[in-house]
Design an enzyme around this catalytic site. Structure first.
Site, PDB file in Angstrom:
ATOM      1  N   LYS A  48       3.747  12.495  -2.946  1.00 30.87           N
ATOM      2  CA  LYS A  48       4.667  11.429  -2.554  1.00 30.87           C
ATOM      3  C   LYS A  48       5.657  11.995  -1.535  1.00 30.87           C
ATOM      4  O   LYS A  48       6.369  12.953  -1.831  1.00 30.87           O
ATOM      5  CB  LYS A  48       5.401  10.908  -3.795  1.00 30.87           C
ATOM      6  CG  LYS A  48       6.229   9.662  -3.557  1.00 30.87           C
ATOM      7  CD  LYS A  48       6.761   9.134  -4.878  1.00 30.87           C
ATOM      8  CE  LYS A  48       7.600   7.875  -4.677  1.00 30.87           C
ATOM      9  NZ  LYS A  48       8.132   7.367  -5.963  1.00 30.87           N
ATOM     10  N   ASP A 104       7.182   4.566 -10.439  1.00 29.63           N
ATOM     11  CA  ASP A 104       8.067   4.322  -9.292  1.00 29.63           C
ATOM     12  C   ASP A 104       9.540   4.309  -9.696  1.00 29.63           C
ATOM     13  O   ASP A 104      10.160   3.265  -9.829  1.00 29.63           O
ATOM     14  CB  ASP A 104       7.677   3.031  -8.571  1.00 29.63           C
ATOM     15  CG  ASP A 104       6.397   3.218  -7.765  1.00 29.63           C
ATOM     16  OD1 ASP A 104       6.150   4.351  -7.328  1.00 29.63           O
ATOM     17  OD2 ASP A 104       5.658   2.244  -7.585  1.00 29.63           O
ATOM     18  N   GLY A 109       2.594   3.768   1.472  1.00 33.80           N
ATOM     19  CA  GLY A 109       3.157   4.025   2.793  1.00 33.80           C
ATOM     20  C   GLY A 109       3.695   5.426   2.962  1.00 33.80           C
ATOM     21  O   GLY A 109       3.961   5.855   4.092  1.00 33.80           O
ATOM     22  N   ARG A 110       3.865   6.134   1.846  1.00 32.14           N
ATOM     23  CA  ARG A 110       4.343   7.522   1.947  1.00 32.14           C
ATOM     24  C   ARG A 110       3.750   8.379   0.824  1.00 32.14           C
ATOM     25  O   ARG A 110       4.360   9.346   0.388  1.00 32.14           O
ATOM     26  CB  ARG A 110       5.870   7.572   1.898  1.00 32.14           C
ATOM     27  CG  ARG A 110       6.487   6.936   0.656  1.00 32.14           C
ATOM     28  CD  ARG A 110       7.984   7.146   0.619  1.00 32.14           C
ATOM     29  NE  ARG A 110       8.568   6.590  -0.584  1.00 32.14           N
ATOM     30  CZ  ARG A 110       9.671   7.052  -1.145  1.00 32.14           C
ATOM     31  NH1 ARG A 110      10.290   8.092  -0.634  1.00 32.14           N
ATOM     32  NH2 ARG A 110      10.163   6.476  -2.223  1.00 32.14           N
ATOM     33  N   ASP A 167       8.620   6.344   7.973  1.00 29.46           N
ATOM     34  CA  ASP A 167       8.247   7.689   8.411  1.00 29.46           C
ATOM     35  C   ASP A 167       7.294   8.389   7.439  1.00 29.46           C
ATOM     36  O   ASP A 167       6.804   9.481   7.708  1.00 29.46           O
ATOM     37  CB  ASP A 167       9.480   8.553   8.644  1.00 29.46           C
ATOM     38  CG  ASP A 167      10.348   8.739   7.393  1.00 29.46           C
ATOM     39  OD1 ASP A 167       9.904   8.364   6.292  1.00 29.46           O
ATOM     40  OD2 ASP A 167      11.470   9.251   7.536  1.00 29.46           O
ATOM     41  N   GLY A 168       7.043   7.757   6.288  1.00 28.22           N
ATOM     42  CA  GLY A 168       6.119   8.337   5.323  1.00 28.22           C
ATOM     43  C   GLY A 168       6.661   9.538   4.579  1.00 28.22           C
ATOM     44  O   GLY A 168       5.934  10.189   3.825  1.00 28.22           O
ATOM     45  N   GLY A 199       0.811  -1.209   0.000  1.00 21.45           N
ATOM     46  CA  GLY A 199       0.000   0.000   0.000  1.00 21.45           C
ATOM     47  C   GLY A 199       0.847   1.262   0.000  1.00 21.45           C
ATOM     48  O   GLY A 199       2.074   1.222   0.099  1.00 21.45           O
ATOM     49  N   ASP A 222       4.220  -4.614  -7.528  1.00 22.15           N
ATOM     50  CA  ASP A 222       3.596  -3.388  -7.022  1.00 22.15           C
ATOM     51  C   ASP A 222       4.127  -2.154  -7.745  1.00 22.15           C
ATOM     52  O   ASP A 222       3.616  -1.042  -7.521  1.00 22.15           O
ATOM     53  CB  ASP A 222       3.815  -3.249  -5.508  1.00 22.15           C
ATOM     54  CG  ASP A 222       5.273  -3.313  -5.107  1.00 22.15           C
ATOM     55  OD1 ASP A 222       5.872  -4.384  -5.285  1.00 22.15           O
ATOM     56  OD2 ASP A 222       5.822  -2.302  -4.628  1.00 22.15           O
ATOM     57  N   ASN A 223       5.109  -2.325  -8.615  1.00 17.23           N
ATOM     58  CA  ASN A 223       5.625  -1.231  -9.441  1.00 17.23           C
ATOM     59  C   ASN A 223       5.285  -1.424 -10.910  1.00 17.23           C
ATOM     60  O   ASN A 223       5.906  -0.811 -11.773  1.00 17.23           O
ATOM     61  CB  ASN A 223       7.147  -1.110  -9.290  1.00 17.23           C
ATOM     62  CG  ASN A 223       7.568  -0.733  -7.884  1.00 17.23           C
ATOM     63  OD1 ASN A 223       6.817  -0.093  -7.161  1.00 17.23           O
ATOM     64  ND2 ASN A 223       8.756  -1.123  -7.489  1.00 17.23           N
TER      65      ASN A 223
END
Length: 492
Positions: A111, A260, A90-91, A123-124, A88, A250-251
């Site tokens: 992003k 990505d 995440g950042r 830390d996102g 998912g 996922d990319n």
């Protein structure tokens, strides 16, 4: 003055299991590094407002505009062959969708905008270096004519992020046809949620493959459409020496765009085994492995769609396998046609594929620079008797010397005159690419010195990759030994 974003959010209308609703985490002191004004206009946005203090707050995630979706998307994925059932955003936070001036629906995503429920101890945030890298390379890919996500803005946050050392933080505003990935389908398939797989497939058909809705078997047409776009995309990567570096599922974009830009790089010396990514220790995503990895990723998508292809599982597998069987033919047709065009061949003869492959073999044996060799061959097309500028790029020119007479004889059989051929070849063989050492120098200037002049200059050069100008001569040159960048990093 307040700007209205013309959001038309379709993904956020899907069930709540598809995403998490989350707001960006505010930052302390946003400062604009770069705004892509032409792209803003294309999106129907006001670039002057985006560059204003109020617009900057939106680009930095301090302010959420009215009508925004503000969601983090759920997905899973195979990372270097190992399945992770929940990844998912995440950042990254999807602000929403707009329909641009060309009638194309586009995601607007921040992003590096803070933690989400998918951050997994992260830390996102994003460091400035990876933001500059993605901005440079995604915009270079667009100028090269490769389907890609785009960069609307890069913003410094005024906060530090800690990686191996404290670094300036930044946020990239990314534009995409969508952020739906093979891993998005895997997220639901892994949970046995066939209803969500179907809902996602219907959404993708409506958004990206509308013709499939009219097909006799819409989900098969969807799979075939994704296969066709990925085959074409990866063939295009191979023509410019691009190495994605992290071709996890996922990319892998369902829309057929390059997405990505982490440890990606452009090859200097031609070698199919080239790897730059620091995390690709076994060469899974090496330059020459990209075509079969594309098929591997598409096979994972097909596995998710099997229940939609037929009520009987065995029949569904058979249908999926037949569709996947068309990938090699599609890729090879695109690859060979593009490679022939790079060599100035615009008619077809049976020996053309061998001629093309022998040229690549000569380049590998002679350690010739991939980009410059094709470009200098283009320059020589008007007078093919003089190949001295091509020949000097080979450390060992023996194989090239054997190949050159065959090329001269072959182009002599073409209907075009030399000047026409030269122009056509120059239009597809770039002189400027984002070479690793130049990108790294730009990043170092920005991160270490706060100097974004080199960043602006490189963007100017890369905006016209096929037009050679004397004042930009140094940007065409491969690195000197002491300038070589042998590893690239993900930045997460």
């Amino acid at each position: 003055m307040t700007m209205h974003f013309p959001f038309d959010n379709s993904y956020a209308a899907l069930p709540e299991t598809f995403f998490a609703r989350v707001a960006p985490t505010p930052v302390s002191a946003p400062r604009l590094v770069k705004l892509n004004q032409a792209l803003a206009v294309q999106l129907g946005l006001d670039p002057d407002w985006l560059a204003s203090p109020e617009g900057l707050e939106v680009l930095a995630g301090v302010r959420v505009p009215e009508g925004a979706a503000s969601i983090a998307m759920a997905y899973a994925g195979h990372q270097f062959g190992n399945f992770v059932p929940q990844l998912g955003d995440g950042r990254a936070i999807l602000l929403g969708e707009v329909v641009d001036r060309g009638g194309i629906r586009r995601d607007i995503q921040l992003k590096g905008s803070g933690r989400t429920p998918f951050s997994r101890m992260g830390d996102g945030r994003a460091a400035l270096g990876p933001v500059l890298r993605e901005y440079i390379i995604s915009e270079a890919m667009a100028a090269l004519g490769i389907p890609t996500t785009r960069s609307l803005a890069a913003v410094l946050t005024g906060d530090r992020v800690v990686r191996e050392e404290p670094l300036p933080g930044a946020v990239l505003t990314r534009i995409a046809s969508s952020h739906i990935r093979v891993g998005t389908f895997q997220f639901f398939a892994a949970r046995g949620d066939s209803a969500s797989v179907r809902a996602l497939a219907d959404h993708v058909i409506a958004r990206h493959y509308p013709a499939a809705a009219q097909a006799e078997f819409p989900y098969l047409a969807l799979l075939e459409g994704v296969i066709a776009r990925q085959a074409e995309l990866i063939a295009s990567w191979m023509m410019i020496g691009f190495i994605h570096g992290v071709m996890n599922t996922d990319n892998c974009s369902i829309a057929g765009e390059t997405i990505d830009y982490g440890p990606c790089a452009f090859m200097d010396v031609f070698d199919p085994k080239t790897v730059y990514s620091s995390i690709d220790q076994f060469g899974r995503y090496a330059y020459g492995n990209q075509p079969p990895i594309g098929l591997w990723n598409l096979t994972r998508l097909a596995e998710c769609l099997v229940p939609l292809l037929a009520e009987d599982a065995d029949k569904g597998v058979e249908i999926a396998q037949n569709a996947l069987g068309g990938y090699a033919e599609r890729f090879n047709a695109a690859y060979l046609a593009k490679l022939a065009a790079k060599l100035g061949l615009f008619t077809s003869q049976p020996d053309d594929p061998q001629l093309s492959q022998d040229f690549l073999a000569a380049m590998a044996k002679g350690r010739a620079d991939f980009t410059l060799t094709f470009r200098r061959l283009s320059d020589a097309a008007a007078d093919p008797d003089d190949l001295s500028e091509v020949r000097r790029l080979f450390e060992d020119p023996a194989a090239f010397d054997e190949w050159a007479p065959r090329w001269r004889a072959r182009i002599a059989a073409e209907p075009q005159d030399g000047v026409t051929r030269q122009a056509a070849m120059r239009a597809i063989n770039p002189v400027y690419i984002p070479r690793n050492h130049q990108v790294e120098a730009v990043i170092r200037a920005g991160v270490d010195q706060g100097d974004f002049g080199p960043f602006e200059q490189l963007l100017t050069v890369l905006a016209n990759p096929f037009r050679e100008l004397e004042e930009f001569a140094r940007y065409a040159e491969p690195p000197q030994p002491h300038e070589e960048v042998r590893q690239t990093f993900c930045g997460t």
